[in-house]
Design an enzyme around this catalytic site. Structure first.
Site, PDB file in Angstrom:
ATOM      1  N   GLY A  86       1.234  -1.097  -0.123  1.00  0.00           N
ATOM      2  CA  GLY A  86       0.213  -0.073   0.256  1.00  0.00           C
ATOM      3  C   GLY A  86       1.123   1.292   0.082  1.00  0.00           C
ATOM      4  CG  ASP A 107       7.568  -7.239  -1.690  1.00  0.00           C
ATOM      5  OD1 ASP A 107       6.479  -8.014  -1.428  1.00  0.00           O
ATOM      6  OD2 ASP A 107       6.036  -5.997  -1.002  1.00  0.00           O
ATOM      7  NE  ARG A 118      -3.819  -3.653   1.628  1.00  0.00           N
ATOM      8  CZ  ARG A 118      -3.735  -4.552   1.757  1.00  0.00           C
ATOM      9  NH1 ARG A 118      -5.231  -4.566   0.645  1.00  0.00           N
ATOM     10  NH2 ARG A 118      -2.623  -5.563   1.829  1.00  0.00           N
ATOM     11  CE  LYS A 131       1.325  -7.941  -2.976  1.00  0.00           C
ATOM     12  NZ  LYS A 131       1.773  -7.409  -1.595  1.00  0.00           N
ATOM     13  CG  ASP A 175       3.379  -6.431   5.877  1.00  0.00           C
ATOM     14  OD1 ASP A 175       4.019  -7.090   6.299  1.00  0.00           O
ATOM     15  OD2 ASP A 175       2.517  -6.489   4.980  1.00  0.00           O
ATOM     16  CB  CYS A 233      -3.261  -4.346   6.950  1.00  0.00           C
ATOM     17  SG  CYS A 233      -3.245  -2.728   7.374  1.00  0.00           S
ATOM     18  CB  CYS A 415      -0.813 -16.719  12.411  1.00  0.00           C
ATOM     19  SG  CYS A 415       1.171 -16.542  12.457  1.00  0.00           S
TER      20      CYS A 415
END
Length: 461
Positions: A86, A107, A118, A131, A175, A233, A415
């Site tokens: 984003g 990235d 976004r 990306k 992030d 997010c 996770c």
């Protein structure tokens, strides 16, 4: 969003003010930071502008205090952007449009349909692409003359200083907390300024960390919050336009530093509330009790905190999984070639687990698990696990589901990254779970080191 527990400018004691993002404490409004003067220009001017460069910059060159020399500084500048999500997709186009000559993009992710609301520099046709490649194409489409370096990798303590070398400044739009602290420390060791931005839901923050000129990120946030308190997010959501607002502010701070114009956000955090359409500024100064940054560390462990539950690294889990799945294949003539180091890791893993496979618990949501999963893992979203904990105090939360400790290897919780798995591991241990560990870096880290062990599709529950 990466906001974390902050201390007032002159003390590590929490101020008690609630931060804008995830319930973290923020610096006190009364903490007075230095009134940072405009630094000298960060970049020396490059070659004279070509006619095309002058025409592209015509509206900038008309600005008071901005001239051809400033534009030549932009053309000579080398800016590294961490994250093509984003904030990266919002800041890179403005950097390119302003005339920055060289852009680096870091990235390791690919474009997903869920990103597009976004991350607007990516297009529907880019879904599934790296990306870095998608954003690099968007940059070149805006200005074919821009030099774009793609760093398709996960930034780590092992490679960060090499990646940052050769750049004049870095923009951090990552992030997660481990990357945020890593980038701050690497920029400080490299002696270059860091422009950081953070977003969550409808709040955003922007600041500049530059130890040669003032305080840094660790002066504001000396320690990360407990992983279980972090809202991302993914779980908390984000207002799409907020990415554009904060990303463009980050790009503007970079331009100011490069050209030596205006007053950069050194020793100040700009906080933006999109729903209230309000901004406020929080000043801060260097923390006299801050430990100096002398080297890069294991940031996954650092952000897990001193009282974190036992953990397992992605390399170690990969070796355990291969040891459990590959015993017969290794004995056969068709076994894949394995490195000596991998073979040793597998032997160590077999000895540790006594030949028993780890029992994997995935505490993500079903939609996340459907995208990428560990075959054989059992899905139990964190919210359901917490509900069981409330209804079954003092009992084994996985009774009847997980094998007894003597019949399996370690119980590994994972996770996407760390926060939910740390919380789940603590819950399981508190309710009688034995040999419970969380996967450091989550499935994202396992995907980086052992993508062959992952698959897509529905998951067992």
């Amino acid at each position: 969003m990466d906001t974390s527990d902050a201390a007032p400018a002159t003390s590590r004691a929490a101020s008690g003010e609630r931060g804008p993002a995830d319930g973290a404490q923020g610096p006190a409004d009364g903490a007075q930071g230095p009134a940072a003067a405009t630094p000298v220009p960060l970049v020396a001017p490059g070659a004279p502008l070509s006619p095309e460069q002058s025409e592209r910059a015509r509206r900038q060159l008309a600005l008071p205090g901005f001239d051809e020399t400033a534009q030549r500084r932009l053309a000579a500048a080398r800016v590294l952007v961490i994250g093509a999500g984003g904030l990266g997709t919002a800041s890179v186009p403005y950097l390119v449009g302003a005339g920055v000559g060289t852009i680096g993009i870091v990235d390791d992710d690919v474009v997903d349909l869920v990103n597009l609301h976004r991350q607007v520099a990516h297009r529907t046709a880019d879904v599934g692409r790296a990306k870095t490649s998608s954003l690099a194409d968007a940059a070149r489409a805006l200005d074919p003359a821009v030099r774009v370096h793609e760093h398709r990798l996960r930034l780590t303590a092992a490679n960060a200083l090499d990646v940052l070398s050769g750049y004049d400044l870095v923009l951090d739009g990552s992030d997660n907390y481990p990357t945020r602290y890593l980038v701050n420390d690497a920029a400080q060791l490299a002696g270059i300024p860091l422009v950081w931005g953070a977003i969550l839901q409808h709040h955003g923050q922007v600041s500049v960390a530059w130890h040669e000129q003032g305080p840094g990120y660790r002066d504001l946030f000396p320690a990360p919050p407990a992983p279980e308190d972090v809202v991302s997010c993914t779980t908390g959501g984000v207002l799409p336009g907020l990415c554009g607002t904060v990303g463009s502010l980050m790009a503007t701070e970079a331009l100011k530093l490069i050209c030596g114009i205006g007053r950069p956000l050194i020793g100040r955090v700009l906080v933006y509330d999109a729903l209230a359409a309000r901004t406020r500024e929080i000043p801060f100064a260097r923390d006299p009790q801050a430990q100096p940054v002398t080297s890069l560390v294991d940031y996954e462990l650092f952000c897990a905190g001193p009282d974190a539950p036992p953990s397992i690294g992605a390399d170690e889990l990969a070796a355990l999984l291969r040891a459990a799945r590959g015993a017969s294949a290794e004995a056969g003539a068709g076994a894949d070639a394995r490195s000596e180091a991998d073979a040793r890791a597998g032997a160590d893993a077999r000895a540790e687990a006594d030949g028993r496979a780890p029992w994997i618990l995935d505490v993500r949501d079903p939609k996340e698990a459907a995208r990428l999963r560990i075959p054989g893992a059992h899905l139990l979203p964190l919210a359901e696990l917490e509900a069981r904990a409330e209804d079954a105090a003092g009992t084994d939360l996985l009774a009847g589901a997980a094998p007894a400790p003597g019949e399996r290897g370690p119980l590994v919780v994972h996770c996407e990254r760390d926060p939910r798995s740390v919380r789940a591991a603590r819950l399981l241990a508190a309710h009688g779970g034995d040999d419970v560990r969380y996967l450091r870096g989550g499935i994202q880290e396992l995907d980086r080191v052992a993508p062959d062990l992952l698959t897509e599709g529905e998951q067992a529950r």
